[in-house]
Each structure stands twice: as C-alpha cells, then as structure tokens.
Design a protein around this motif. Structure first.
Motif, PDB file in Angstrom:
ATOM      1  N   SER A 462      38.208  45.497 -18.851  1.00 19.84           N
ATOM      2  CA  SER A 462      38.825  44.392 -19.594  1.00 19.84           C
ATOM      3  C   SER A 462      39.655  43.522 -18.666  1.00 19.84           C
ATOM      4  CB  SER A 462      39.710  44.943 -20.730  1.00 19.84           C
ATOM      5  OG  SER A 462      38.970  45.746 -21.608  1.00 19.84           O
ATOM      6  N   ARG A 463      39.148  43.274 -17.485  1.00 14.46           N
ATOM      7  CA  ARG A 463      39.921  42.506 -16.503  1.00 14.46           C
ATOM      8  C   ARG A 463      39.923  41.015 -16.801  1.00 14.46           C
ATOM      9  NH1 ARG A 463      36.827  43.177 -11.837  1.00 14.46           N
ATOM     10  NH2 ARG A 463      35.346  44.544 -12.891  1.00 14.46           N
ATOM     11  N   TYR A 464      38.842  40.510 -17.375  1.00 14.07           N
ATOM     12  CA  TYR A 464      38.764  39.076 -17.647  1.00 14.07           C
ATOM     13  C   TYR A 464      39.624  38.719 -18.857  1.00 14.07           C
ATOM     14  CZ  TYR A 464      36.889  34.454 -18.681  1.00 14.07           C
ATOM     15  OH  TYR A 464      36.774  33.114 -18.923  1.00 14.07           O
ATOM     16  N   LYS A 465      40.391  37.663 -18.720  1.00 11.70           N
ATOM     17  CA  LYS A 465      41.200  37.145 -19.818  1.00 11.70           C
ATOM     18  C   LYS A 465      40.675  35.773 -20.204  1.00 11.70           C
ATOM     19  CE  LYS A 465      43.837  40.716 -19.409  1.00 11.70           C
ATOM     20  NZ  LYS A 465      43.691  41.815 -20.384  1.00 11.70           N
ATOM     21  N   PRO A 466      40.571  35.491 -21.501  1.00 15.92           N
ATOM     22  CA  PRO A 466      40.067  34.177 -21.928  1.00 15.92           C
ATOM     23  C   PRO A 466      40.870  33.036 -21.310  1.00 15.92           C
ATOM     24  CG  PRO A 466      40.222  35.669 -23.800  1.00 15.92           C
ATOM     25  CD  PRO A 466      40.871  36.366 -22.648  1.00 15.92           C
ATOM     26  N   LEU A 467      40.194  31.929 -21.035  1.00 11.13           N
ATOM     27  CA  LEU A 467      40.868  30.763 -20.458  1.00 11.13           C
ATOM     28  C   LEU A 467      41.936  30.205 -21.391  1.00 11.13           C
ATOM     29  CD1 LEU A 467      37.975  28.771 -18.758  1.00 11.13           C
ATOM     30  CD2 LEU A 467      39.781  30.083 -17.667  1.00 11.13           C
ATOM     31  N   LEU A 468      41.846  30.560 -22.646  1.00  7.78           N
ATOM     32  CA  LEU A 468      42.865  30.125 -23.596  1.00  7.78           C
ATOM     33  C   LEU A 468      44.250  30.577 -23.147  1.00  7.78           C
ATOM     34  CD1 LEU A 468      43.154  28.768 -26.430  1.00  7.78           C
ATOM     35  CD2 LEU A 468      43.148  31.075 -27.371  1.00  7.78           C
ATOM     36  N   GLN A 469      44.323  31.753 -22.544  1.00  6.24           N
ATOM     37  CA  GLN A 469      45.601  32.253 -22.052  1.00  6.24           C
ATOM     38  C   GLN A 469      46.183  31.320 -20.996  1.00  6.24           C
ATOM     39  OE1 GLN A 469      45.374  36.110 -20.209  1.00  6.24           O
ATOM     40  NE2 GLN A 469      47.526  36.132 -19.633  1.00  6.24           N
ATOM     41  N   THR A 470      45.340  30.866 -20.072  1.00  6.83           N
ATOM     42  CA  THR A 470      45.795  29.948 -19.031  1.00  6.83           C
ATOM     43  C   THR A 470      46.253  28.625 -19.626  1.00  6.83           C
ATOM     44  OG1 THR A 470      44.254  30.951 -17.461  1.00  6.83           O
ATOM     45  CG2 THR A 470      45.110  28.771 -16.907  1.00  6.83           C
ATOM     46  N   VAL A 471      45.477  28.108 -20.583  1.00  8.34           N
ATOM     47  CA  VAL A 471      45.812  26.819 -21.198  1.00  8.34           C
ATOM     48  C   VAL A 471      47.176  26.889 -21.888  1.00  8.34           C
ATOM     49  CG1 VAL A 471      45.134  25.177 -22.981  1.00  8.34           C
ATOM     50  CG2 VAL A 471      43.405  26.139 -21.472  1.00  8.34           C
ATOM     51  N   ILE A 472      47.394  27.934 -22.680  1.00  9.02           N
ATOM     52  CA  ILE A 472      48.650  28.035 -23.428  1.00  9.02           C
ATOM     53  C   ILE A 472      49.834  28.259 -22.489  1.00  9.02           C
ATOM     54  CG2 ILE A 472      49.904  29.428 -25.110  1.00  9.02           C
ATOM     55  CD1 ILE A 472      47.296  29.867 -26.587  1.00  9.02           C
ATOM     56  N   GLU A 473      49.661  29.140 -21.505  1.00  6.17           N
ATOM     57  CA  GLU A 473      50.757  29.395 -20.575  1.00  6.17           C
ATOM     58  C   GLU A 473      51.116  28.136 -19.791  1.00  6.17           C
ATOM     59  OE1 GLU A 473      49.545  32.669 -18.190  1.00  6.17           O
ATOM     60  OE2 GLU A 473      50.311  34.181 -19.595  1.00  6.17           O
ATOM     61  N   ASP A 474      50.117  27.392 -19.365  1.00  5.12           N
ATOM     62  CA  ASP A 474      50.397  26.158 -18.625  1.00  5.12           C
ATOM     63  C   ASP A 474      51.054  25.114 -19.524  1.00  5.12           C
ATOM     64  OD1 ASP A 474      49.407  27.277 -16.371  1.00  5.12           O
ATOM     65  OD2 ASP A 474      47.574  26.078 -16.257  1.00  5.12           O
ATOM     66  N   HIS A 475      50.620  25.059 -20.778  1.00  7.68           N
ATOM     67  CA  HIS A 475      51.261  24.109 -21.697  1.00  7.68           C
ATOM     68  C   HIS A 475      52.731  24.464 -21.914  1.00  7.68           C
ATOM     69  CE1 HIS A 475      52.090  21.666 -25.220  1.00  7.68           C
ATOM     70  NE2 HIS A 475      52.503  22.771 -25.826  1.00  7.68           N
ATOM     71  N   VAL A 476      52.996  25.730 -22.165  1.00  6.21           N
ATOM     72  CA  VAL A 476      54.374  26.158 -22.407  1.00  6.21           C
ATOM     73  C   VAL A 476      55.241  25.931 -21.172  1.00  6.21           C
ATOM     74  CG1 VAL A 476      55.814  28.190 -22.853  1.00  6.21           C
ATOM     75  CG2 VAL A 476      53.750  27.808 -24.202  1.00  6.21           C
ATOM     76  N   GLY A 477      54.664  26.135 -19.997  1.00 12.60           N
ATOM     77  CA  GLY A 477      55.406  25.946 -18.758  1.00 12.60           C
ATOM     78  C   GLY A 477      55.375  24.531 -18.215  1.00 12.60           C
ATOM     79  N   ASN A 478      54.861  23.577 -19.027  1.00 17.49           N
ATOM     80  CA  ASN A 478      54.776  22.165 -18.605  1.00 17.49           C
ATOM     81  C   ASN A 478      53.943  21.988 -17.331  1.00 17.49           C
ATOM     82  OD1 ASN A 478      56.460  21.269 -20.724  1.00 17.49           O
ATOM     83  ND2 ASN A 478      58.274  21.843 -19.546  1.00 17.49           N
ATOM     84  N   ARG A 479      52.931  22.818 -17.180  1.00 15.49           N
ATOM     85  CA  ARG A 479      52.069  22.729 -15.999  1.00 15.49           C
ATOM     86  C   ARG A 479      50.648  22.308 -16.342  1.00 15.49           C
ATOM     87  NH1 ARG A 479      54.600  27.660 -15.637  1.00 15.49           N
ATOM     88  NH2 ARG A 479      52.670  28.699 -16.250  1.00 15.49           N
ATOM     89  N   LEU A 480      50.351  22.080 -17.604  1.00 16.84           N
ATOM     90  CA  LEU A 480      48.987  21.758 -18.007  1.00 16.84           C
ATOM     91  C   LEU A 480      48.626  20.347 -17.541  1.00 16.84           C
ATOM     92  CD1 LEU A 480      46.635  23.028 -19.547  1.00 16.84           C
ATOM     93  CD2 LEU A 480      47.477  21.940 -21.613  1.00 16.84           C
ATOM     94  N   ASP A 481      47.477  20.224 -16.913  1.00 18.49           N
ATOM     95  CA  ASP A 481      47.030  18.955 -16.341  1.00 18.49           C
ATOM     96  C   ASP A 481      46.981  17.867 -17.421  1.00 18.49           C
ATOM     97  OD1 ASP A 481      45.782  16.865 -15.090  1.00 18.49           O
ATOM     98  OD2 ASP A 481      44.181  18.066 -14.202  1.00 18.49           O
TER      99      ASP A 481
END
Length: 671
Positions: A462-481
């Motif tokens: 279960s190493r792969y994490k959905p890209l949704l995790q990256t999108v939400i974390e970047d949005h919350v951290g003000n890093r989303l492109d």
C-alpha cells in the motif's frame, strides 16, 4: 464533523414535521426519484411515525382524499407541476390542501390553477446522494463516457460537446445543493490539464463561484493509477465481492449449524464505520481485539479468547444468547475471511508487488525497479492469475514507462492471452491522455503533478497514495500551482501556513461569515472549535475510488479540516476496466448506459434536460371498479408505492422488536 447523511435526513424530517394539518394526519405524495432519495436515509416506519397516514405515488391513480392534507415531495419537473395542477383544477380537489416541497430548485412555477389550495411551497436543495458521512455522488456513471469517449465522426464532435456541456451544468446544480445543505458558500478552484482544455465552458463553474469564505472546491480527474491498483481497505473488498446493488451483504452465521443471513452495511453499524476504511490487516486485528474484549465484558462466557479468525468463528457458535452481537461479529468475520481467501487464491501478494513498483516507480526498498519485465512475464503467463489483474498490470506498466513500443505492447498482450475487449481496455488509455505508444526517440512527457514520498510507516503493498492527497495538502499549505488549479473568481486572502492546520480563531470564523448568502447560518452560540473547522469540498469528475474516499477521512484528522469528497459516481478497478473496454463505443454494452450515449438535442434550457432526466410514465388507468369491502373507521387504503424496505439504512437484520412495531403499524393503517 457534520455527517452528510444526518444533514439530509434532518432536512427530510424537518420538512415532513413542518406540515401540521388540523386533523393531525397527512398524506405523502412522492415520485419515483424523490422516493429513492427519501428511502436512502429514512425507513418507511420512521416516515409513518411522523403522522403520515398514507404514501402515494403521483404517477398512480389516486382516490380523492378531501379529508386529508397532502405533502407533495417531488422533483421540480414540468410534468410534476402539471400533475399537481390536475389534482386541483376543473372542479376537482384531490386533497384538503397541498403543501409543496420540491427536492430541487424550482425552475417552472406555473401552479396558478392550484394556487388557492397551496399552503406551502419550499425548495429543499437535496438532490444528491449522501453515501457516507463525508462522501456523496450525483449518480451519473455515464458521465465517464460523455467526458472521454471519442466522437465517431467529425460531424459528431459538436453534438457531443453540447451534451457534455449540458451534463456539466446539471452536475454544477447538484454540487450547489451540497453547498446549500452544508451552509457553505465556497471559493472554487478547478483542474486545468496540461494535455487538453478544461471540460466545458467556464459558465458552469461560475454558477458555483459566488463565495467569499475560506473554503475550497477542487476537481482532480487525472489519477488513473489509483483506479487500477488493488487496495486493501475493507470497503473496497466488500463493494467488489458479495454486496448487492441495494447495499445488502449475504453472510453465514453459526448456531451449531450455518444459516444464510442478509445485512445492510451503512453508517448505522458502528463496527462497519470503524472498519471500512482500515487496511485489511488492521481490520482483522481490531475485529479480534473487539471480540476478545466482548468476551471479557461477559464473564459468563468461558474461554481464553480468539487468536485467529478460525477461533473466532468457532466461538461465535457458542453465543446463542447474544444474538445481536453474534450477528454483527459473524457479518464482519465472514467478510474478513472471504477477503483473505481471495488474497491467497488470486496470488495477490505477487501481483500487488508489481503493481506498487509500477505505480510508485520504486521498490519496497526505495530503489528504482530494474527487473519489472522479468517479474511481470511469469504473472502474465500464469493461468492462476485472472485476466482482469493482467490488464491492470499491463496498464500500470505502460503508464510507468510513459508508453512502450507497439511491438512490446503486442508481446505483453500475447503473454497475458488477453481477449480483444481486454486489449481495447488498455488501448483506451489513449483517450484519457495517457501515451501508450512510444518511438525510440520520444522524450518523456512532462508530469507536473507528482506523488510525494511518504516516509511514514506503511504497508509494502500500500505504498502508493492517491494524488488527491498531494492536491489537498498543497492547497492547505498554499503550495498548489495556481496555473494548474486556478480560482474561478478572486482567490481568498492567504493566511499564515501554520494556522491552516489548526482550528481558526472565533474572530476569524465570524469575519469569514460576515458577507454570507441567505442560506448560510452563523455558527451556533457556544460551538466548539471542531464545529468551525475549515471545510474543503472535493469533487472528482468521472468517478472516485474508495481509496480517495479513504484519504478524505484520513486527511480530515491529520489536517484538522472537514474534508468532504464527491463525484459523479463511485467505481472499483474492475468497473473501471469494464468501462474502458467500451470507451471507443460510447458506452454501448456498459453497465452504466447499455445503449450508449444519448443523441444530443442541441442547445436547450436546463429545464428541458431536467424534465427528460426525471421523466416518469403515468400508470395506466384503473380497471372498472369492483365491489370492495367498506373501509373501517380510522383506516386507509394500502399505499400505491413500493415499500421503502429495500432502501432502509438499518445495519443488522430486522430485529424481532422492529418487526412487531411494523406489524402494529400495518394493523393500524393497513400499510
């Protein structure tokens, strides 16, 4: 955290309770779709408890009941409006008065002939399906084909575009219903792919973009890896195995001898809600721990506790006096045992290892996989691996390599002995923007949205994490492109990053709600910090996976946010592959739209599309009246709609007490 299911249930109950006729009893009139929505969150018995004496379908012939007021709970179609008018026109009066409650926004309101009899007219804005506390769908599985099926000819391009635009506008209205139900007025961000323009025009997004609060709506539809991977949380295995379309799960319980039982998996089952998004290993450990705790709490039971699923199954046969608990444990034990049996039978440890290496681009040791082909070929050649798993491996390998030479792809098909339809499924990845063919001199396509490395303790499969995790974390951290995920209107003011991971201060919550729309209520006085947590609503176009739903729950805890995820529909990897097989055919032969995509009727008002979508035929007129026994005082006829029993949200099998209560109710109202 506000539960979507509870919010919808409360809205329905508040509407029913708001109708209080002088004679106490009222009649509920529904149509096919509103009945299904109502039955998804309420039992029929719960509805009857609210002084509802009769439930009738508006499409059936109904005897006049001038002594009762009626509550119409309907979709706002032109056809339903005409039926209401017919009930109170030309000297005919179907009921003493009419209380109209439309599930959706009213776009046609020509009820003048019936106006003298109208006491209430209200829009509920609950035309969506709350499938979990933090998940919803709009039940439009055919949208996958509308978005990705290629037009058959050059002349078909424009009609296909018009049909897609129509669906997107309708979907935006349903998302708006979710926002109204949650009292939100969000800022909106949307995904702009690098390989094609965004879906539809900007109008449907602008319809949602009226917000002035620190909320976010995001759409991410390019994570096709998570749609192919095996995942190991309980809800995925349950939904791909023995669960029926109505949410029923068949299992065996033991009381000396085995007997077949049927249970409904829903949010009413505390065991199910605790286990459904857990990894299978964690599910089994928790199941046995809870069972052993149950044994300790009941001192009358003698035993040393269960050390395995087999021990647990044997012990359950010796608990006849604890019927309710026994059936709960039997249900989840059967699911766990069946999942582990499939895990071993289908050689999933080997299959999933290759899948994870392709998906992450790394081995379990964190190194670049250099022997993927050598590991794949024995699996593709093996006859003990089902073809569906072979299709998934080949599709993941092609994505990992960013395309392969045509000859290599042909050899992979040959090793796997894929049918033409299964080869079509892999080839259809091309329509999703994935390169499947690659010449020797081709460069890698630039991938701007990549999964982050997870350093936490994780299971090897279960190493792969959905890209949704990256999108939400970047949005919350003000890093989303901001180029890949632009705002529809002005972006909100950027708060300091640390505050985004903590509960907002009461002053901030007040200022954010200062310019609220009419439906947005201020926080309750004395509300705790958890009630004013920032909320993110994520909508995944083209279908969401159960892995993405799981991430919404996990990230709600880790980021201290209320994250709600929705989509056009939910899907499993097997359903995704089946849809890919007929993507070139426009969905012909698919489960979602067996007859394929409908023909576009050109630009038209949204009400016309709405009327077509929720069109229902009137039942034929009744046969000539026959002599019937006279009604007894205080009783009414049997309702003319099917029972809600199939839509009940009860978790366990119907209890004896509930059966007795229903029997009493039937005796009182002949229901």
């Amino acid at each position: 955290m506000t539960s979507l299911i509870n919010s919808v249930r409360t809205k329905f109950l508040d509407a029913i309770r708001s109708v209080n006729p002088p004679g106490r009893w009222k009649i509920l009139v529904v149509d096919e779709h509103s009945q299904q929505l109502l039955g998804s969150v309420l039992k029929q018995f719960d509805i009857l408890e609210e002084n509802v004496t009769l439930i009738e379908s508006i499409t059936n012939y109904r005897d006049p009941q001038p002594q009762f007021e009626a509550m119409y709970l309907l979709m706002s179609t032109s056809q339903n409006v005409d039926r209401i008018i017919k009930d109170f026109s030309n000297g005919h009066q179907q009921y003493a008065a009419a209380n109209l409650f439309f599930v959706d926004a009213v776009r046609t309101s020509n009820c003048l002939p019936a106006e003298p009899h109208l006491k209430t007219l209200q829009e509920l804005f609950i035309n969506f399906w709350a499938i979990e506390a933090q998940a919803f769908t709009v039940k439009m599985p055919g949208s996958f084909f509308s978005m990705y099926s290629p037009p058959r000819s050059e002349n078909a391009f424009r009609p296909a575009r018009d049909a897609l635009e129509e669906e997107l506008k309708f979907t935006s209205k349903m998302i708006m219903n979710v926002c109204i139900t949650l009292n939100e007025y969000p800022f909106i961000r949307y995904y702009v792919p690098t390989h094609h323009p965004p879906l539809g025009s900007s109008r449907w997004r602008t319809n949602l973009a009226r917000g002035n609060e620190a909320r976010a709506y995001e759409s991410a539809d390019n994570d096709y890896v998570s749609r192919l991977l095996h995942s190991w949380c309980s809800v995925i295995w349950t939904n791909t195995r023995r669960q029926t379309p109505n949410g029923l799960y068949k299992f065996q319980t033991a009381i000396g001898a085995y007997e077949d039982k049927t249970a409904i998996l829903s949010d009413n089952d505390n065991v199910w809600t605790a286990l459904r998004h857990m990894h299978m290993r964690e599910t089994i450990d928790k199941l046995m721990a809870d069972f052993n705790q149950f044994l300790q709490d009941n001192a009358g039971f003698k035993g040393e506790g269960a050390a395995s699923l087999s021990d647990m199954k044997d012990m359950l046969a010796n608990l006849p006096q604890y019927q309710e608990q026994r059936e709960k444990f039997s249900l989840h034990l059967n699911m766990a045992q069946e999942c582990m049996g499939i895990f071993e039978r289908d050689k999933l440890p080997v299959v999933a290892t290759v899948e994870q290496n392709c998906a992450t681009g790394l081995t379990a040791e964190g190194k670049t996989p250099k022997t993927l082909v050598e590991e794949m070929v024995p699996i593709l050649d093996g006859r003990d691996v089902i073809n569906a798993n072979k299709v998934r491996i080949i599709a993941l390998y092609i994505q990992y390599r960013d395309g392969v030479p045509d000859e290599d792809r042909r050899r992979l098909y040959q090793h796997a002995r894929l049918s033409i339809a299964e080869q079509d499924a892999v080839n259809a990845l091309l329509h999703l923007g994935i390169r499947i063919s690659r010449a020797p001199g081709d460069r890698d396509t630039k991938k701007r949205l990549k999964q982050k490395t997870n350093n936490e303790d994780e299971y090897e499969l279960s190493r792969y994490k959905p890209l949704l995790q990256t999108v939400i974390e970047d949005h919350v951290g003000n890093r989303l492109d901001p180029i890949m995920f632009p705002y529809v209107k002005d972006a909100p003011s950027i708060a300091p990053a640390p505050s985004l991971r903590s509960s907002p201060a009461p002053q901030s919550a007040t200022s954010l709600r200062s310019a609220k729309p009419s439906w947005h209520r201020a926080p309750r006085s004395g509300a705790g910090a958890q009630d004013v947590r920032q909320r993110l609503i994520v909508f995944v176009a083209g279908g969401m996976t159960y892995s993405e739903m799981r991430e919404a729950y996990l990230m709600s805890k880790s980021l201290n946010k209320d994250i709600i995820i929705g989509s056009t529909h939910t899907l499993t990897p097997r359903q995704f592959i089946d849809d890919l097989k007929v993507l070139d055919l426009g969905g012909v032969g698919s489960r979602a739209i067996p007859n394929g995509l409908r023909e576009s009727k050109g630009p038209r008002p949204l009400q016309a599309y709405y009327d077509e979508r929720y069109f229902t035929k009137d039942a034929p007129p009744p046969a000539p009246a026959q002599a019937q026994p006279r009604q007894e005082h205080g009783r009414v006829n049997k309702p003319s709609v099917p029972s809600f029993a199939s839509s009940t949200v009860s978790v366990n099998s119907t209890s004896v007490k509930e059966k007795e209560e229903r029997k009493k109710k039937r005796g009182l109202f002949k229901f």
